[in-house]
Design a protein around this motif. Structure first.
Motif, short mmCIF file in Angstrom:
data_model
loop_
_atom_site.label_atom_id
_atom_site.label_comp_id
_atom_site.label_asym_id
_atom_site.label_seq_id
_atom_site.Cartn_x
_atom_site.Cartn_y
_atom_site.Cartn_z
N SER A 271 0.95 -1.15 -0.01
CA SER A 271 -0.17 -0.14 0.00
C SER A 271 0.91 1.33 0.09
CB SER A 271 -1.20 0.01 1.25
OG SER A 271 -0.12 0.31 2.42
N GLU A 272 0.27 2.16 -0.45
CA GLU A 272 0.88 3.62 -0.42
C GLU A 272 1.44 3.98 1.05
OE1 GLU A 272 0.51 8.00 -1.95
OE2 GLU A 272 -1.29 6.75 -2.36
N TYR A 313 0.17 -3.12 -5.51
CA TYR A 313 0.48 -1.63 -5.44
C TYR A 313 1.90 -1.60 -5.87
CZ TYR A 313 2.99 2.60 -3.53
OH TYR A 313 3.73 3.51 -3.27
#
Length: 358
Positions: A271-272, A313
């Motif tokens: 994930s970011e 991601y």
């Protein structure tokens, strides 16, 4: 259904159920000044608390048992050299610094703090020429710009010998005051995070009395912050990151084994949010790239995380992340420790620092 297709569909489905890496806050009910609190947190957790969003602020406030008392966070104003050197040598004159939000000049061989808007002559550093005295009167920021455009930077004074060199240049130039490259930086987090999130109380930071250089929070005021003198003993909040940089140079396989034996695993960045945490901790690395738990799964012609998740991601640097070299050498994924901190593909035999999950 073809078993290969079934496996791919299963991996895609798993992309939506990844578990996020969280930061834990710990309230410490002991009275310490800011520096001692920082030392305690670094020895027992990760660092004094960093807050990078309102959600994190609410989490911190939920563990804060200080009630109406102030509690240290990891935010502080610091002196630093323009060229980026650590401040290891001090030579302040009597009563200095005066704790303005200021910049430093040299007078009679000692340092004094002045307002950055004041105008003085200054001394630059040049790799080939050494110290360069500039007689033009400029404020500190303009002096810094001049040195950076025409030489390297404003002079840094890192030891007694360098201090004597600057003093000698000033005496030879018959000047009593000259800017050096020391300035009080804006607010910084103890863990060197670049978070710009702030939650100041109304009218803060006020720097009342001229020495309020550390930030504290109060639970009963929605966790809003005050700037206070760093020497006051207060309880504090530490944070414990789930990511840790191991500053040992190992191959990818050795790094994987180390993480699984001593922590949990090599980090998976799905994930970011986790990428942001990786970007914060990777600054502490001593190699130009740092291993991630990312490997090239040749049979399926794809990249996977060591925990079995597909790469949903990604943050690949241009030209990386393909599988075209799969048959030439076993390649693994790493993150650059500088620059844009993008992911790169490297032979697994390279020896790098690495990031484990705690």
């Amino acid at each position: 259904m073809d078993r290969t297709l079934y496996f791919v569909l299963l991996l895609i489905a798993l992309c939506s159920v990844s578990e996020c890496v969280q930061r834990q806050y710990h309230y410490i009910n002991m009275l310490m000044n800011w520096t001692d609190a920082q030392r305690y947190c670094r020895e027992n957790y990760t660092d004094l608390a960093t807050v990078d969003s309102m959600n994190r602020m609410n989490e911190l406030n939920s563990v804060n048992e200080g009630g109406d008392f102030l509690v240290w966070t990891g935010l502080q104003r610091k002196w630093q050299w323009s060229a980026g050197y650590p401040l290891l040598y001090l030579n302040w004159g009597p009563g200095q610094p005066v704790n303005w939000d200021g910049c430093a000049f040299m007078k009679n061989g000692r340092w004094e703090e002045g307002k950055c808007s004041d105008t003085y002559a200054f001394i630059c550093y040049n790799t080939n020429l050494g110290l360069v005295f500039v007689s033009q009167l400029k404020n500190w920021r303009d002096a810094q710009s001049y040195c950076r455009q025409n030489h390297i930077d404003l002079v840094s004074v890192r030891n007694h010998s360098e201090n004597q060199q600057v003093e000698r240049v000033m005496n030879d130039s018959l000047i009593s005051k000259a800017w050096i490259g020391l300035f009080r930086e804006s607010w910084q987090w103890s863990d060197q995070s670049d978070s710009s999130f702030r939650h100041w109380n109304t009218g803060e930071p006020s720097n009342s009395g001229g020495d309020e250089n550390c930030a504290a929070t109060k639970q009963t005021n929605q966790g809003k912050w005050n700037d206070v003198p760093c020497y006051i003993p207060l309880p504090f909040v530490c944070h414990e990151d789930k990511l840790i940089v191991i500053r040992e140079n190992l191959t990818w396989s050795e790094a994987l084994r180390y993480c699984r034996q001593n922590h949990v695993d090599l980090v998976s960045v799905h994930s970011e949010e986790i990428q942001c945490r990786v970007m914060n901790v990777v600054k502490r690395a001593s190699t130009v790239a740092v291993w991630l738990g990312l490997h090239n799964y040749c049979i399926m012609n794809m990249w996977l995380w060591v925990n079995g998740e597909m790469v949903c991601y990604h943050n690949w640097a241009p030209g990386n992340g393909t599988t075209e070299n799969c048959n030439l050498e076993k390649r693994k994924g790493a993150v650059q420790s500088g620059g844009d901190q993008r992911w790169i593909s490297l032979p697994e035999t390279h020896k790098l620092n690495f990031i484990c999950t705690n």
